[in-house]
Write a protein that holds these residues in place. Sequence first.
Motif, PDB file in Angstrom:
ATOM      1  N   SER A 106       0.847  -1.188   0.000  1.00  0.00           N
ATOM      2  CA  SER A 106       0.000   0.000   0.000  1.00  0.00           C
ATOM      3  C   SER A 106       0.886   1.243   0.000  1.00  0.00           C
ATOM      4  O   SER A 106       1.887   1.303   0.712  1.00  0.00           O
ATOM      5  CB  SER A 106      -0.900  -0.009   1.240  1.00  0.00           C
ATOM      6  OG  SER A 106      -1.676   1.162   1.300  1.00  0.00           O
ATOM      7  N   GLU A 107       0.521   2.254  -0.801  1.00  0.00           N
ATOM      8  CA  GLU A 107       1.455   3.359  -1.015  1.00  0.00           C
ATOM      9  C   GLU A 107       1.173   4.607  -0.186  1.00  0.00           C
ATOM     10  O   GLU A 107       1.929   5.565  -0.234  1.00  0.00           O
ATOM     11  CB  GLU A 107       1.503   3.732  -2.493  1.00  0.00           C
ATOM     12  CG  GLU A 107       0.216   4.260  -3.073  1.00  0.00           C
ATOM     13  CD  GLU A 107       0.159   5.771  -3.123  1.00  0.00           C
ATOM     14  OE1 GLU A 107       1.005   6.400  -3.755  1.00  0.00           O
ATOM     15  OE2 GLU A 107      -0.770   6.325  -2.519  1.00  0.00           O
ATOM     16  N   GLY A 108       0.092   4.630   0.612  1.00  0.00           N
ATOM     17  CA  GLY A 108      -0.297   5.856   1.299  1.00  0.00           C
ATOM     18  C   GLY A 108       0.773   6.429   2.207  1.00  0.00           C
ATOM     19  O   GLY A 108       1.139   7.605   2.112  1.00  0.00           O
ATOM     20  N   HIS A 109       1.283   5.620   3.127  1.00  0.00           N
ATOM     21  CA  HIS A 109       2.297   6.087   4.072  1.00  0.00           C
ATOM     22  C   HIS A 109       3.596   6.428   3.356  1.00  0.00           C
ATOM     23  O   HIS A 109       4.213   7.467   3.620  1.00  0.00           O
ATOM     24  CB  HIS A 109       2.536   4.996   5.122  1.00  0.00           C
ATOM     25  CG  HIS A 109       3.557   5.347   6.158  1.00  0.00           C
ATOM     26  ND1 HIS A 109       3.427   6.415   7.014  1.00  0.00           N
ATOM     27  CD2 HIS A 109       4.747   4.755   6.475  1.00  0.00           C
ATOM     28  CE1 HIS A 109       4.467   6.481   7.822  1.00  0.00           C
ATOM     29  NE2 HIS A 109       5.288   5.488   7.508  1.00  0.00           N
ATOM     30  N   ILE A 110       4.010   5.582   2.425  1.00  0.00           N
ATOM     31  CA  ILE A 110       5.236   5.836   1.663  1.00  0.00           C
ATOM     32  C   ILE A 110       5.099   7.111   0.853  1.00  0.00           C
ATOM     33  O   ILE A 110       6.037   7.916   0.762  1.00  0.00           O
ATOM     34  CB  ILE A 110       5.549   4.634   0.752  1.00  0.00           C
ATOM     35  CG1 ILE A 110       5.952   3.421   1.603  1.00  0.00           C
ATOM     36  CG2 ILE A 110       6.647   4.974  -0.254  1.00  0.00           C
ATOM     37  CD1 ILE A 110       6.167   2.153   0.808  1.00  0.00           C
TER      38      ILE A 110
END
Length: 371
Positions: free
Chosen positions: A126-130
Amino acid sequence: MILAIDNAESQQLLDMDMSLSALEEAYKDLGTGAAITSPRIDLLTPDSYVDEDGNTLPGAHSLKTMSASTQKYAAIRFLTDKLFWHERGGNFRRDRTPGTQRAHSVTRGLLFLFSLETGDLLALISEGHIRNLRVGAAAGLAARYLAKPDASSVAVLGTGFMAGAHLDAMLNAVEGVKSVRVFSPNPEHRERFVEDPRWERCPDVAAAGSAEEAVRGSEIVIIATNALTPVIRTGWLEPGQYVCSVRHCEIAPETFGRFDVLAVNSRDNLGPTTFVAKNAHGPLPKQVLLDIEKGYPPGDAVEIDWAHTPDLPDLLLGRHPGRANAEQITCFNNSVGFGLQFAALAGKVYEAAVRQGVGRQVPDDVFPDLF
């Protein structure tokens, strides 16, 4: 086996210090050619959006893709968005439709991480935090070369995930920050941001009544908004300031000309390649089309020699000195993000997940063509 790593797990595995270190290594490799990255590609399909008051506003579906290879990993990131454009607080803004936003991120995206050694798919992440950390960390790295060494005051224009990641980066990358002034047109957003427990180590974090009030007297100015029109005025700038922006259009063309030192993410990735569908819902608003046509780099800032502007690899490798004296006004134009940032941080998340036994295993036979 393939690891599936969700956003909550990424938050456990990756912090700002790790992000700063990983991006420093990746940008240096980019500067020597050991890492490679491709420009972002945006596909916009016009649509419409009806707001809570029944107003029909211009909108679009957006699909973004970008890719890169570090010395160990290759990654592809995609992002699917439902966007709309409107006027708010005197600015023309781009926002995501409420139904598409998530508690951990305003975006919906996914990263595919591959091994360079075997070519295998290693992880779906999942790319949200990154997404948030990689933008803030780039600005933090630039601050080490463009901010005054004794900078102690920060202005933050914007209160979303990106603004928070930028302030987190400054508190980690710049020693001695003692005060923060925050402005958003939405008073509730200002207060929520000020009360975030991440800023407890800073003795003085408060809301400002206007963007100008926040900027005046601040030595570091973070601009992280959704505005497609400038949010600061040239006359607000003061000697010694370091300004970083998430989007080029937050800064007026004439303001770019005021900076004594201007740096960009990467000279080879100054803008995305954008394709706009021609359908019954189009055309897109003129501000959006002008942004696409002139925006990357700011096409109206004609006095800037963008082809020879220093980039972050130049700063990190000592090919450009950065700030030369305490009086200079400096800027890091932190747009446009590109695949290298995702590849570098996704690699760190994957390695930490393997060490700590985090993530869910996806059987190889789910994607048989990859093995």
